[in-house]
Scaffold this active site. Structure first.
Site, PDB file in Angstrom:
ATOM      1  N   LYS A  40      40.094  47.784  37.872  1.00 37.15           N
ATOM      2  CA  LYS A  40      40.893  48.535  38.820  1.00 37.15           C
ATOM      3  C   LYS A  40      42.349  48.114  38.821  1.00 37.15           C
ATOM      4  O   LYS A  40      43.222  48.870  39.237  1.00 37.15           O
ATOM      5  CB  LYS A  40      40.368  48.280  40.259  1.00 37.15           C
ATOM      6  CG  LYS A  40      38.995  48.719  40.569  1.00 37.15           C
ATOM      7  CD  LYS A  40      38.752  48.330  42.068  1.00 37.15           C
ATOM      8  CE  LYS A  40      37.309  48.182  42.344  1.00 37.15           C
ATOM      9  NZ  LYS A  40      37.055  47.713  43.698  1.00 37.15           N
ATOM     10  N   GLY A  41      42.600  46.867  38.436  1.00 33.14           N
ATOM     11  CA  GLY A  41      43.910  46.246  38.649  1.00 33.14           C
ATOM     12  C   GLY A  41      45.108  47.005  38.118  1.00 33.14           C
ATOM     13  O   GLY A  41      46.216  46.866  38.626  1.00 33.14           O
ATOM     14  N   GLU A  96      46.667  47.305  30.675  1.00 34.44           N
ATOM     15  CA  GLU A  96      45.964  46.265  31.442  1.00 34.44           C
ATOM     16  C   GLU A  96      46.922  45.685  32.484  1.00 34.44           C
ATOM     17  O   GLU A  96      48.140  45.669  32.273  1.00 34.44           O
ATOM     18  CB  GLU A  96      45.522  45.204  30.410  1.00 34.44           C
ATOM     19  CG  GLU A  96      44.849  43.970  30.925  1.00 34.44           C
ATOM     20  CD  GLU A  96      43.466  44.198  31.476  1.00 34.44           C
ATOM     21  OE1 GLU A  96      43.329  45.027  32.396  1.00 34.44           O
ATOM     22  OE2 GLU A  96      42.519  43.517  31.026  1.00 34.44           O
ATOM     23  N   ASP A  97      46.381  45.239  33.613  1.00 38.88           N
ATOM     24  CA  ASP A  97      47.247  44.651  34.649  1.00 38.88           C
ATOM     25  C   ASP A  97      47.777  43.289  34.238  1.00 38.88           C
ATOM     26  O   ASP A  97      48.967  43.018  34.280  1.00 38.88           O
ATOM     27  CB  ASP A  97      46.504  44.576  36.000  1.00 38.88           C
ATOM     28  CG  ASP A  97      45.161  43.838  35.930  1.00 38.88           C
ATOM     29  OD1 ASP A  97      44.716  43.499  34.819  1.00 38.88           O
ATOM     30  OD2 ASP A  97      44.555  43.615  36.995  1.00 38.88           O
ATOM     31  N   ASP A 100      45.115  36.906  31.207  1.00 37.24           N
ATOM     32  CA  ASP A 100      45.041  35.502  31.604  1.00 37.24           C
ATOM     33  C   ASP A 100      44.371  34.727  30.463  1.00 37.24           C
ATOM     34  O   ASP A 100      45.037  34.308  29.520  1.00 37.24           O
ATOM     35  CB  ASP A 100      44.249  35.446  32.927  1.00 37.24           C
ATOM     36  CG  ASP A 100      44.098  34.059  33.490  1.00 37.24           C
ATOM     37  OD1 ASP A 100      44.799  33.148  33.048  1.00 37.24           O
ATOM     38  OD2 ASP A 100      43.263  33.864  34.407  1.00 37.24           O
ATOM     39  N   LYS A 129      50.045  36.018  31.500  1.00 37.31           N
ATOM     40  CA  LYS A 129      49.940  34.674  32.091  1.00 37.31           C
ATOM     41  C   LYS A 129      49.362  33.753  31.017  1.00 37.31           C
ATOM     42  O   LYS A 129      48.138  33.576  30.918  1.00 37.31           O
ATOM     43  CB  LYS A 129      49.020  34.754  33.325  1.00 37.31           C
ATOM     44  CG  LYS A 129      49.003  33.525  34.162  1.00 37.31           C
ATOM     45  CD  LYS A 129      48.411  33.763  35.549  1.00 37.31           C
ATOM     46  CE  LYS A 129      46.943  34.009  35.598  1.00 37.31           C
ATOM     47  NZ  LYS A 129      46.385  34.034  36.956  1.00 37.31           N
ATOM     48  N   PHE A 150      48.021  32.701  40.922  1.00 38.58           N
ATOM     49  CA  PHE A 150      47.090  33.809  41.078  1.00 38.58           C
ATOM     50  C   PHE A 150      47.862  34.915  41.789  1.00 38.58           C
ATOM     51  O   PHE A 150      48.148  34.819  42.978  1.00 38.58           O
ATOM     52  CB  PHE A 150      45.828  33.408  41.855  1.00 38.58           C
ATOM     53  CG  PHE A 150      44.779  34.444  41.690  1.00 38.58           C
ATOM     54  CD1 PHE A 150      43.972  34.455  40.571  1.00 38.58           C
ATOM     55  CD2 PHE A 150      44.633  35.470  42.620  1.00 38.58           C
ATOM     56  CE1 PHE A 150      43.034  35.459  40.375  1.00 38.58           C
ATOM     57  CE2 PHE A 150      43.702  36.477  42.432  1.00 38.58           C
ATOM     58  CZ  PHE A 150      42.903  36.468  41.312  1.00 38.58           C
ATOM     59  N   ASP A 157      44.409  42.167  42.874  1.00 41.10           N
ATOM     60  CA  ASP A 157      43.730  41.762  44.116  1.00 41.10           C
ATOM     61  C   ASP A 157      43.422  40.284  44.170  1.00 41.10           C
ATOM     62  O   ASP A 157      43.401  39.596  43.144  1.00 41.10           O
ATOM     63  CB  ASP A 157      42.400  42.511  44.238  1.00 41.10           C
ATOM     64  CG  ASP A 157      41.351  41.965  43.264  1.00 41.10           C
ATOM     65  OD1 ASP A 157      41.654  41.884  42.047  1.00 41.10           O
ATOM     66  OD2 ASP A 157      40.261  41.581  43.702  1.00 41.10           O
ATOM     67  N   ARG A 163      45.753  44.799  47.079  1.00 40.67           N
ATOM     68  CA  ARG A 163      46.132  45.686  45.970  1.00 40.67           C
ATOM     69  C   ARG A 163      47.275  46.620  46.359  1.00 40.67           C
ATOM     70  O   ARG A 163      48.020  47.087  45.514  1.00 40.67           O
ATOM     71  CB  ARG A 163      44.943  46.553  45.529  1.00 40.67           C
ATOM     72  CG  ARG A 163      43.813  45.777  44.874  1.00 40.67           C
ATOM     73  CD  ARG A 163      42.851  46.756  44.200  1.00 40.67           C
ATOM     74  NE  ARG A 163      41.575  46.146  43.854  1.00 40.67           N
ATOM     75  CZ  ARG A 163      41.313  45.492  42.732  1.00 40.67           C
ATOM     76  NH1 ARG A 163      42.234  45.347  41.816  1.00 40.67           N
ATOM     77  NH2 ARG A 163      40.110  44.978  42.499  1.00 40.67           N
TER      78      ARG A 163
HETATM   79  P1  IMP Z   1      41.247  37.462  31.518  1.00 46.76           P
HETATM   80  O1  IMP Z   1      39.975  38.002  30.932  1.00 46.76           O
HETATM   81  O2  IMP Z   1      41.076  36.012  31.928  1.00 46.76           O
HETATM   82  O3  IMP Z   1      42.443  37.662  30.617  1.00 46.76           O
HETATM   83  O4  IMP Z   1      41.503  38.197  32.891  1.00 46.76           O
HETATM   84  C1  IMP Z   1      41.796  39.505  32.950  1.00 46.76           C
HETATM   85  C2  IMP Z   1      41.424  40.128  34.276  1.00 46.76           C
HETATM   86  O5  IMP Z   1      41.287  39.171  35.336  1.00 46.76           O
HETATM   87  C3  IMP Z   1      42.537  41.032  34.686  1.00 46.76           C
HETATM   88  O6  IMP Z   1      42.277  42.355  34.263  1.00 46.76           O
HETATM   89  C4  IMP Z   1      42.550  40.898  36.189  1.00 46.76           C
HETATM   90  O7  IMP Z   1      41.741  41.887  36.767  1.00 46.76           O
HETATM   91  C5  IMP Z   1      41.984  39.550  36.498  1.00 46.76           C
HETATM   92  N1  IMP Z   1      43.050  38.543  36.760  1.00 46.76           N
HETATM   93  C6  IMP Z   1      43.481  37.546  35.967  1.00 46.76           C
HETATM   94  N2  IMP Z   1      44.468  36.828  36.540  1.00 46.76           N
HETATM   95  C7  IMP Z   1      44.668  37.397  37.734  1.00 46.76           C
HETATM   96  C8  IMP Z   1      45.605  37.131  38.811  1.00 46.76           C
HETATM   97  O8  IMP Z   1      46.448  36.225  38.773  1.00 46.76           O
HETATM   98  N3  IMP Z   1      45.514  37.972  39.872  1.00 46.76           N
HETATM   99  C9  IMP Z   1      44.629  38.997  39.970  1.00 46.76           C
HETATM  100  N4  IMP Z   1      43.763  39.284  38.995  1.00 46.76           N
HETATM  101  C10 IMP Z   1      43.779  38.495  37.889  1.00 46.76           C
END
Ligand code: IMP
Length: 177
Positions: A40-41, A96-97, A100, A129, A150, A157, A163
């Site tokens: 959703k982000g 993508e939002d 990480d 990030k 975060f 969210d 959000r």
């Molecule tokens: P990854 O798989 O660790 O790269 O994380 C990706 C997903 O985790 C993103 O699409 C977000 O929905 C969520 N996410 C990662 N970091 C944050 C943050 O700092 N705030 C909110 N959502 C996050």
């Protein structure tokens, strides 16, 4: 008690989103392309991004993934919605939002390539990030790079809340539901 510290204002975000939209349109030249949001982000970023584009013939679609439990990635990516358009042999830009660990994006790339066979895939992320990256993911368009906060707001969210903030910030202190 908690406080929200602002990282990027509405104006800063709007300027950067317009720049990303212009760059994507320039790179796509006159070719057809499909923009795919990972929900959703990314929903606010995605709607601003597509409305910042001049072209009227872009197609859009959505996928949805979940991996987070509180503030950390569970590492297990659950796909809760798949594409509805046929993107075979089309150019696709996945939106993508935030990236990480990179696990969500690399999982999605792998899945979409295998299952839907697009002609080409590019990746557009609002926030990069890099501090906890676990996989090597190449991003073609990045809005902003952030430290290991975060972040919340503008679609992102914390426990499904925040959000709707029009800016991007991070929580300090203790947040209790
Ligand atoms: P990854 O798989 O660790 O790269 O994380 C990706 C997903 O985790 C993103 O699409 C977000 O929905 C969520 N996410 C990662 N970091 C944050 C943050 O700092 N705030 C909110 N959502 C996050």
């Amino acid at each position: 008690m908690f406080e929200i510290k602002k990282l990027f204002s509405e104006e800063q975000i709007a300027r950067r989103v317009k720049e990303l939209a212009n760059q994507i349109e320039k790179d796509m030249d006159n070719e057809e392309f499909v923009l795919v949001a990972n929900l959703k982000g990314s929903f606010i970023f995605f709607s601003d991004l597509i409305r910042s584009m001049e072209r009227q013939d872009i197609e859009i679609d959505f996928v949805s993934t979940e991996s987070y439990e509180g503030e950390s990635s569970s590492g297990v990516i659950k796909m809760t919605r798949d594409l509805s358009l046929d993107i075979r042999d089309k150019k696709v830009i996945l939106v993508e939002d935030i990236v990480d660990t990179g696990l969500t994006l690399s999982h999605l790339i792998h899945y979409i390539k295998e299952a839907h066979q697009p002609k080409e895939m590019r990746f557009c992320v609002l926030l990069d990030k890099p501090s906890k990256r676990k996989t090597d993911v190449k991003m073609d368009y990045v809005g902003f790079t952030v430290e290991d906060y975060f972040v919340i707001g503008y679609g992102l969210d914390y426990q499904e809340k925040f959000r709707n903030l029009p800016y991007i910030g991070f929580l300090t202190g203790e947040y209790k539901e």
